[in-house]
Motif scaffolding. Structure first.
Motif, PDB file in Angstrom:
ATOM      1  N   ILE A   5      60.739   4.294  12.189  1.00  0.00           N
ATOM      2  CA  ILE A   5      60.320   2.997  12.724  1.00  0.00           C
ATOM      3  C   ILE A   5      59.974   3.111  14.203  1.00  0.00           C
ATOM      4  N   ALA A   6      60.798   3.841  14.970  1.00  0.00           N
ATOM      5  CA  ALA A   6      60.535   3.994  16.398  1.00  0.00           C
ATOM      6  C   ALA A   6      59.198   4.691  16.631  1.00  0.00           C
ATOM      7  N   ASP A   7      58.945   5.774  15.877  1.00  0.00           N
ATOM      8  CA  ASP A   7      57.680   6.492  16.021  1.00  0.00           C
ATOM      9  C   ASP A   7      56.505   5.622  15.573  1.00  0.00           C
ATOM     10  N   TYR A   8      56.698   4.905  14.491  1.00  0.00           N
ATOM     11  CA  TYR A   8      55.661   4.025  13.958  1.00  0.00           C
ATOM     12  C   TYR A   8      55.313   2.927  14.971  1.00  0.00           C
ATOM     13  N   THR A   9      56.331   2.323  15.552  1.00  0.00           N
ATOM     14  CA  THR A   9      56.113   1.258  16.540  1.00  0.00           C
ATOM     15  C   THR A   9      55.392   1.800  17.762  1.00  0.00           C
ATOM     16  N   ARG A  10      55.795   2.981  18.196  1.00  0.00           N
ATOM     17  CA  ARG A  10      55.168   3.594  19.373  1.00  0.00           C
ATOM     18  C   ARG A  10      53.677   3.806  19.164  1.00  0.00           C
ATOM     19  N   LEU A  11      53.290   4.258  17.986  1.00  0.00           N
ATOM     20  CA  LEU A  11      51.887   4.527  17.706  1.00  0.00           C
ATOM     21  C   LEU A  11      51.074   3.254  17.471  1.00  0.00           C
ATOM     22  N   THR A  12      51.666   2.296  16.786  1.00  0.00           N
ATOM     23  CA  THR A  12      50.905   1.124  16.367  1.00  0.00           C
ATOM     24  C   THR A  12      50.896  -0.020  17.369  1.00  0.00           C
ATOM     25  N   GLN A  13      51.804  -0.015  18.347  1.00  0.00           N
ATOM     26  CA  GLN A  13      51.822  -1.135  19.284  1.00  0.00           C
ATOM     27  C   GLN A  13      50.587  -1.125  20.181  1.00  0.00           C
ATOM     28  N   ASP A  14      49.965   0.055  20.346  1.00  0.00           N
ATOM     29  CA  ASP A  14      48.669   0.156  21.022  1.00  0.00           C
ATOM     30  C   ASP A  14      47.858   1.199  20.262  1.00  0.00           C
TER      31      ASP A  14
END
Length: 262
Positions: A5-14
């Motif tokens: 989730i942390a990696d996913y959020t990092r990539l998808t937030q921008d």
């Protein structure tokens, strides 16, 4: 410990920034420059299939790299196009072939097929996206699956589309806590299992897709983690907790019975 989730959020937030970074990588930039500067010279299906560098770039862009060898198959996809409901691509459950034939629509546009936005910059964007997912998977296969599912979710209209795609199937099975062994059961029974538990119209709602991906990421991290007593942060994000040795029985039961409806 993995934290999908942390990696996913990092990539998808921008996402735009993440894709730009990938696009600028030398290997990606070099292949994209070649594709964009040469695709316009392709006027026929034969031209396309003969230039393996162009053809393989396009195949990767639409997630079809593993079928690049099957030129006779792809020739049929391109020759029949997508206009006729009985066209070869339209009969295939896997929608990637229809997407490919739509982007390179020789059947309808002839020599102009490679001058469209879909065939040029659209394909380049797809290539960068595929590369980003692939590179993410080199570090965390769960992240690759999460990104792929997010991208494909809005195209899902029935359970058979999920079952025709190994990656989508893996995401759904993992998110729902189902064993992969169910893939050996009757296809109609699998489809019913999916539609009984998931409202597929929810995949048209980005917020609900994110919720489903979070659920998948939590289950993925829980099953991948090593046996220790630490709490999985991904599960905390969706309101539960688990040790890396496995999910709490009550939590697993709760996750398995969630329906993603309104």
């Amino acid at each position: 410990m993995l934290s999908t989730i942390a990696d996913y959020t990092r990539l998808t937030q921008d996402l735009g920034k993440s894709m730009t970074q990938v696009a600028k990588q030398p290997d990606v930039s070099r292949e994209t420059d070649y594709f964009l500067s040469h695709i316009g010279n392709v006027k026929t299906i034969d031209d396309f299939l003969k230039d393996y560098r162009l053809y393989s770039y396009a195949m990767k862009a639409y997630g079809l790299s593993d079928m690049a060898y099957a030129k006779a198959f792809m020739r049929k996809v391109l020759t029949e196009g997508v206009t006729d409901k009985d066209a070869f691509a339209n009969k295939l459950t896997d929608t990637r072939y229809r997407e490919f034939a739509t982007a390179f629509n020789f059947a309808a546009l002839g020599a102009n097929a490679t001058s469209t936005t879909a065939a040029t910059t659209g394909t380049a964007t797809q290539y960068v996206t595929q590369t980003m997912e692939q590179k993410a998977g080199d570090q965390n296969e769960g992240l690759r699956l999460a990104l792929y599912f997010t991208r494909k979710a809005s195209t899902i209209t029935n359970a058979y589309q999920i079952l025709a795609d190994k990656a989508l199937t893996q995401v759904v099975q993992t998110a729902m806590g189902w064993s992969s062994t169910i893939s050996s059961s009757d296809i109609d029974a699998q489809a019913k299992m999916i539609t009984d538990k998931i409202d597929l119209t929810d995949f048209q709602d980005p917020t609900k897709v994110t919720k489903f991906v979070q659920r998948f990421a939590a289950m993925w991290d829980a099953t991948q983690a090593q046996s220790d007593s630490s709490t999985n942060p991904a599960l905390v994000l969706i309101g539960g907790a688990a040790t890396s040795a496995g999910l709490d029985t009550d939590m697993l039961a709760t996750l398995q019975n969630i329906r993603f409806n309104r």
